[in-house]
Scaffold this motif. Structure first.
Motif, PDB file in Angstrom:
ATOM      1  N   ILE A 255       0.966  -0.998  -0.036  1.00  0.00           N
ATOM      2  CA  ILE A 255      -0.065   0.072   0.060  1.00  0.00           C
ATOM      3  C   ILE A 255       0.887   1.456  -0.038  1.00  0.00           C
ATOM      4  CG2 ILE A 255      -1.798   1.345   1.150  1.00  0.00           C
ATOM      5  CD1 ILE A 255      -3.159  -1.147   1.878  1.00  0.00           C
ATOM      6  N   HIS A 256       0.702   2.097  -1.059  1.00  0.00           N
ATOM      7  CA  HIS A 256       1.485   3.128  -1.091  1.00  0.00           C
ATOM      8  C   HIS A 256       0.875   4.412  -0.333  1.00  0.00           C
ATOM      9  CE1 HIS A 256       2.984   6.976  -3.676  1.00  0.00           C
ATOM     10  NE2 HIS A 256       3.997   6.500  -2.879  1.00  0.00           N
TER      11      HIS A 256
ATOM     12  N   ALA B 144      14.819   1.823  -4.535  1.00  0.00           N
ATOM     13  CA  ALA B 144      16.171   2.464  -4.799  1.00  0.00           C
ATOM     14  C   ALA B 144      17.089   1.377  -4.181  1.00  0.00           C
ATOM     15  CB  ALA B 144      16.511   3.673  -4.036  1.00  0.00           C
ATOM     16  N   SER B 145      17.887   0.638  -4.809  1.00  0.00           N
ATOM     17  CA  SER B 145      18.540  -0.713  -4.586  1.00  0.00           C
ATOM     18  C   SER B 145      19.721  -0.423  -3.767  1.00  0.00           C
ATOM     19  CB  SER B 145      19.163  -1.388  -5.701  1.00  0.00           C
ATOM     20  OG  SER B 145      19.988  -0.827  -6.622  1.00  0.00           O
ATOM     21  N   GLY B 146      20.511   0.896  -3.661  1.00  0.00           N
ATOM     22  CA  GLY B 146      21.423   1.230  -2.862  1.00  0.00           C
ATOM     23  C   GLY B 146      20.986   1.967  -1.447  1.00  0.00           C
TER      24      GLY B 146
ATOM     25  N   LYS C 153       8.798  -1.769  -7.412  1.00  0.00           N
ATOM     26  CA  LYS C 153       9.250  -1.438  -8.607  1.00  0.00           C
ATOM     27  C   LYS C 153       8.804  -0.099  -8.930  1.00  0.00           C
ATOM     28  CE  LYS C 153      10.249  -5.713  -9.999  1.00  0.00           C
ATOM     29  NZ  LYS C 153      11.721  -6.262  -9.666  1.00  0.00           N
ATOM     30  N   TRP C 154       8.246   0.773  -7.844  1.00  0.00           N
ATOM     31  CA  TRP C 154       7.433   1.818  -7.882  1.00  0.00           C
ATOM     32  C   TRP C 154       8.091   3.068  -7.351  1.00  0.00           C
ATOM     33  CZ3 TRP C 154       5.536  -2.590  -5.654  1.00  0.00           C
ATOM     34  CH2 TRP C 154       5.127  -3.457  -6.486  1.00  0.00           C
ATOM     35  N   GLY C 155       8.734   2.867  -6.171  1.00  0.00           N
ATOM     36  CA  GLY C 155       9.186   4.014  -5.591  1.00  0.00           C
ATOM     37  C   GLY C 155       9.241   4.016  -3.866  1.00  0.00           C
TER      38      GLY C 155
END
Ligand SMILES: *[C@@H]1O[C@H](CO)[C@@H](O)[C@H](O)[C@H]1NC(C)=O
Length: 249
Positions: A31-32, A119-121, A158-160
């Protein structure tokens, strides 16, 4: 022999039970909701009381509550405390015996979710090891991921930022033909997500939702992505394999 007689008796009792056999499936919900670091999003839900008049306000015995098992044991104390004793997705807030966090002056307000980002880092600003030692120097590259830390990056997102995640095994036999209702709950405000009117199918969804609901309609055994207070955009799709279930499952 006594043990085999007992075993037969147990089998006989089990076969006369009213409930259908349980059907545990990995179920993921995002849920965003944009939050600040002192806010936490919990999930509430189950079956809609208007569809089942026999619901009762006690998750343990309520036919509208859905049994769950939290998959991840995390380093982050709050999620990890709140997941203890959280055995149901239900509408009623704290469960009997659910874990508490000493520094937070309210009991868990439902099923805890994890804050995630794509964000992968990403490093927790308070985590010096992540910043200065760096993710790449770790022997275990997943060490700082949300599933292990309790919040942060997950390859599922995948969205933020601010996609709050639930990753559990759920007893799909307790849902309504595979469907169940969910609604987020924001703390410390103690604020329910507002009603939405979910009348249509979600994007890339091959399942037709049941007719209108004031809650998000989620599907058991797959990944569901929702927005706080809005029926759309929403997405329902089969679980990505990564990250796989940890070894103890
Ligand atoms: C809920 O029901 C269970 C089983 O009957 C009972 O042991 C428990 O005390 C009830 N919880 C509350 C808060 O009433």
């Amino acid at each position: 022999m006594v043990p085999s007689v007992l075993a037969l008796l147990v089998l006989a009792c089990a076969s006369t039970a009213q409930l259908p056999p349980s059907d545990w499936q990995r179920t993921i919900i995002f849920i965003h909701k944009e939050t600040s670091p002192s806010q936490y999003v919990f999930l509430r839900g189950g079956l809609d009381h208007s569809r089942r008049p026999d619901c009762v306000h006690n998750a343990t015995v309520d036919p509208c509550s859905i049994p769950i098992w939290h998959i991840w044991t995390t380093r982050y104390g709050k999620y990890n405390a709140w997941r203890q004793g959280d055995n149901f997705l239900d509408w009623y807030g704290p469960e009997w015996g659910q874990g508490m966090v000493e520094s937070i002056n309210f009991p868990p307000q439902g099923t805890p979710m994890m804050w995630t980002t794509d964000a992968s880092g990403w490093c927790d600003p308070n985590d010096m090891a992540c910043y200065y030692q760096g993710r790449l120097t770790m022997n275990d590259p997943d060490y700082f991921n949300a599933e292990r830390a309790g919040f942060g990056y997950t390859p599922r997102n995948k969205w933020g930022e601010h996609y709050w995640m639930l990753d559990v095994l759920m007893d799909c036999s307790r849902t309504w033909e595979g469907w169940f209702n969910v609604k987020a709950y924001l703390t410390p405000e103690r604020e329910w997500e507002p009603d939405i009117w979910q009348r249509d199918s979600c994007t890339s969804c091959r399942y037709m939702p049941p007719p209108s609901s004031r809650n998000h309609m989620a599907r058991c055994g797959v990944t569901n992505v929702f927005q706080w207070g809005k029926p759309f955009p929403c997405e329902i799709f089969p679980n990505h394999p990564d990250p796989a279930l940890p070894d103890n499952y």
